[in-house]
Scaffold this motif. Structure first.
Motif, mmCIF file in Angstrom:
data_model
loop_
_atom_site.group_PDB
_atom_site.id
_atom_site.type_symbol
_atom_site.label_atom_id
_atom_site.label_comp_id
_atom_site.label_asym_id
_atom_site.label_seq_id
_atom_site.Cartn_x
_atom_site.Cartn_y
_atom_site.Cartn_z
ATOM 1 N N ARG A 238 0.820 -1.212 0.000
ATOM 2 C CA ARG A 238 0.000 0.000 0.000
ATOM 3 C C ARG A 238 0.856 1.266 0.000
ATOM 4 O O ARG A 238 0.474 2.298 -0.558
ATOM 5 C CB ARG A 238 -0.870 -0.014 1.269
ATOM 6 N N ALA A 239 2.060 1.171 0.604
ATOM 7 C CA ALA A 239 2.936 2.328 0.752
ATOM 8 C C ALA A 239 3.333 2.934 -0.600
ATOM 9 O O ALA A 239 3.761 4.089 -0.654
ATOM 10 C CB ALA A 239 4.184 1.917 1.521
ATOM 11 N N LEU A 240 3.201 2.185 -1.678
ATOM 12 C CA LEU A 240 3.556 2.748 -2.992
ATOM 13 C C LEU A 240 2.594 3.845 -3.436
ATOM 14 O O LEU A 240 2.890 4.633 -4.335
ATOM 15 C CB LEU A 240 3.675 1.646 -4.048
ATOM 16 N N LYS A 241 1.414 3.830 -2.849
ATOM 17 C CA LYS A 241 0.447 4.944 -2.966
ATOM 18 C C LYS A 241 -0.285 5.105 -4.303
ATOM 19 O O LYS A 241 -1.349 5.718 -4.344
ATOM 20 C CB LYS A 241 1.098 6.297 -2.627
ATOM 21 N N SER A 242 0.267 4.631 -5.411
ATOM 22 C CA SER A 242 -0.447 4.811 -6.689
ATOM 23 C C SER A 242 0.073 3.844 -7.751
ATOM 24 O O SER A 242 1.159 3.277 -7.610
ATOM 25 C CB SER A 242 -0.255 6.241 -7.221
ATOM 26 N N ALA A 243 -0.734 3.721 -8.812
ATOM 27 C CA ALA A 243 -0.337 2.876 -9.945
ATOM 28 C C ALA A 243 0.924 3.447 -10.598
ATOM 29 O O ALA A 243 1.812 2.702 -11.018
ATOM 30 C CB ALA A 243 -1.480 2.807 -10.956
ATOM 31 N N GLU A 244 1.020 4.777 -10.654
ATOM 32 C CA GLU A 244 2.196 5.414 -11.279
ATOM 33 C C GLU A 244 3.463 5.033 -10.507
ATOM 34 O O GLU A 244 4.493 4.720 -11.096
ATOM 35 C CB GLU A 244 2.073 6.953 -11.290
ATOM 36 N N ASN A 245 3.348 5.062 -9.176
ATOM 37 C CA ASN A 245 4.535 4.731 -8.372
ATOM 38 C C ASN A 245 4.940 3.264 -8.532
ATOM 39 O O ASN A 245 6.105 2.919 -8.342
ATOM 40 C CB ASN A 245 4.288 5.050 -6.896
ATOM 41 N N PHE A 246 3.974 2.412 -8.888
ATOM 42 C CA PHE A 246 4.324 1.004 -9.130
ATOM 43 C C PHE A 246 5.269 0.878 -10.327
ATOM 44 O O PHE A 246 5.957 -0.136 -10.471
ATOM 45 C CB PHE A 246 3.062 0.142 -9.339
ATOM 46 N N ARG A 247 5.280 1.892 -11.194
ATOM 47 C CA ARG A 247 6.214 1.876 -12.340
ATOM 48 C C ARG A 247 7.663 1.771 -11.860
ATOM 49 O O ARG A 247 8.495 1.149 -12.502
ATOM 50 C CB ARG A 247 6.043 3.158 -13.182
ATOM 51 N N LEU A 248 7.929 2.400 -10.684
ATOM 52 C CA LEU A 248 9.276 2.324 -10.093
ATOM 53 C C LEU A 248 9.669 0.863 -9.869
ATOM 54 O O LEU A 248 10.776 0.428 -10.177
ATOM 55 C CB LEU A 248 9.261 2.999 -8.718
ATOM 56 N N LEU A 249 8.685 0.119 -9.315
ATOM 57 C CA LEU A 249 8.923 -1.286 -9.001
ATOM 58 C C LEU A 249 9.073 -2.106 -10.293
ATOM 59 O O LEU A 249 9.872 -3.038 -10.368
ATOM 60 C CB LEU A 249 7.722 -1.806 -8.200
ATOM 61 N N GLU A 250 8.274 -1.714 -11.292
ATOM 62 C CA GLU A 250 8.362 -2.417 -12.583
ATOM 63 C C GLU A 250 9.745 -2.216 -13.210
ATOM 64 O O GLU A 250 10.313 -3.150 -13.774
ATOM 65 C CB GLU A 250 7.262 -1.936 -13.530
ATOM 66 N N LYS A 251 10.277 -0.989 -13.060
ATOM 67 C CA LYS A 251 11.618 -0.721 -13.606
ATOM 68 C C LYS A 251 12.652 -1.584 -12.894
ATOM 69 O O LYS A 251 13.561 -2.134 -13.515
ATOM 70 C CB LYS A 251 11.973 0.759 -13.405
ATOM 71 N N LEU A 252 12.493 -1.708 -11.593
ATOM 72 C CA LEU A 252 13.415 -2.540 -10.812
ATOM 73 C C LEU A 252 13.293 -4.004 -11.268
ATOM 74 O O LEU A 252 14.304 -4.697 -11.452
ATOM 75 C CB LEU A 252 13.075 -2.410 -9.319
ATOM 76 N N ALA A 253 12.054 -4.432 -11.480
ATOM 77 C CA ALA A 253 11.823 -5.816 -11.929
ATOM 78 C C ALA A 253 12.493 -6.054 -13.277
ATOM 79 O O ALA A 253 13.099 -7.105 -13.510
ATOM 80 C CB ALA A 253 10.326 -6.099 -12.019
ATOM 81 N N GLU A 254 12.394 -5.055 -14.173
ATOM 82 C CA GLU A 254 13.022 -5.200 -15.490
ATOM 83 C C GLU A 254 14.534 -5.364 -15.359
ATOM 84 O O GLU A 254 15.140 -6.198 -16.015
ATOM 85 C CB GLU A 254 12.684 -3.996 -16.376
#
Ligand code: FAD
Length: 348
Positions: A238-254
């Motif tokens: 939940r701390a990521l706060k938004s779908a846009e912020n999940f992009r950060l995690l997606e970049k890390l995953a990539e």
């Protein structure tokens, strides 16, 4: 019905040794058997020696034929591939598939029928069990013999050992993460599994088929590995706060070649689709590396990732329960730590 059927699960007299033959309900995708179904083959091998393993594939079209060819050659322990080709089986609807299992069991008299414990197996197996008048055992994580199984209870906080004393067939769903593919499960050129067509004449007359209808499948096309089988999973809460912020995690995953996971709170907030949820009511994962960012570590979340080999947690609260299961914990703000990781990790 559940309470009535549970009676066959109580510890009791061990049935006479019987010859083993296992039918696996297999899933296929893009002309290949899914890795989770190959884990079921690994599980079937644990039932005992001289277990004859058959893989049931159903559907229609060229991708089914390709999947059958793949199945016949992909695992040295598969002795037979059963091919059920029909438009009625084009989608995994429980009514048609359960009836198919019933038809195949009547002909083959298998001692065990097993599927992976995903939405496919969980959908079909209970209905097939009702048709066969037996009680299924679900979420098996360990097989100690042909009728002795271990399964988690209370969200994975306790393990229950169950002896099956019912009649054949013994129906199981297994957690594929508990039966990883070993070196002996590599593709084999000399494997000689036969491919046999299932006679579907009785199936086409069945009234139950056609009572439910496939409408559509919505799933995200991604190059990232499948969450259930990925070697690395990066999960956000939940701390990521938004779908846009999940992009950060997606970049890390990539960068890491990882799959993205999420807590239920993140899914419920609409940051990511439901299929990314890890936990008791989501996917069960056991990757080599599990990285949790802004995840509190609720018991229902831990139930889905506690078997990960190495757990890394980043949380700004030093008392967050996730640190109790983490191998490495970092107290800090994920909005500072993820960008730093992205900067320092080499390009893929
Ligand atoms: P929270 O509990 O709100 O935690 C957020 C965490 O982020 C906190 O620890 C906070 O300290 C930290 N944080 C905040 N800001 C930052 C920051 N900037 N940097 C770093 N850290 C930060 N949950 C699942 O995940 N999967 C399930 O399958 C599941 N099934 C459930 C089934 C049932 C029947 C029920 C009742 C609940 C289920 N839940 C499940 C929900 C579960 O109980 C929790 O509510 C949920 O896991 C909490 O998600 P969270 O950790 O993202 O959010």
């Amino acid at each position: 019905l559940g309470a009535f059927r549970k009676r066959s699960l109580v510890t009791g007299v061990v049935p006479c040794p019987r010859s083993l033959s296992t039918l696996i309900l297999a899933e296929h995708e893009r002309g290949a058997v899914k890795a989770s179904s190959l884990s079921v083959v690994e599980a079937a091998k644990c039932l005992g020696e001289d277990n004859s393993i058959s893989l049931l594939l159903a559907g229609s079209g060229p991708s089914l034929q390709e999947a059958a060819a793949h199945a016949a050659s992909c695992h040295p322990s598969i002795s037979q591939v059963l091919l059920a080709e029909s438009d009625k089986l084009a989608y995994p609807l429980a009514e048609a598939w359960a009836k198919l299992v019933h038809v195949v069991q009547q002909k083959g008299s298998y001692s065990h029928i097993i599927a992976a414990s995903g939405s496919f197996g969980k959908n079909i197996l209970p209905r097939a069990a009702a048709l066969l008048d037996v009680s299924p055992i679900t979420d098996v994580t360990e097989i100690s013999g042909s009728n002795l199984f271990v399964r988690p209870i209370y969200a994975g906080n306790a393990l229950s050992t169950v002896r099956y004393t019912g009649s054949d067939p013994c129906l199981l769903t297994i957690r594929s993460t508990s039966f990883p593919l070993g070196p002996t499960s590599a593709p084999s050129v000399c494997n000689a599994a036969s491919v046999d067509k299932v006679d579907l004449s009785t199936l086409s007359e069945d009234d139950a088929i056609g009572k439910s209808k496939y409408i559509s499948l919505s799933s995200q096309e991604t190059d990232r590995p499948d969450l259930g089988n990925a070697r690395i999973v990066v999960t956000g809460g939940r701390a990521l706060k938004s779908a846009e912020n999940f992009r950060l995690l997606e970049k890390l995953a990539e960068k890491l070649g990882a799959a993205v996971g999420a807590t239920r709170a993140a899914v419920d907030a609409g940051f990511v689709p439901n299929e990314l949820q890890v936990g008791q009511t989501g996917k069960i994962v056991a990757p080599e590396l599990y990285m949790a960012f802004g995840v509190s570590g609720a018991i229902q979340h831990i139930a889905g990732m506690r078997d990960s080999k190495v757990i890394v947690a980043v949380n700004k609260d030093a008392d967050a329960p996730i640190f109790q299961v983490a191998d490495y914990g970092l107290v800090g703000d994920l909005f500072e730590i993820i960008p730093e990781l992205l900067e320092k990790l080499p390009e893929k």
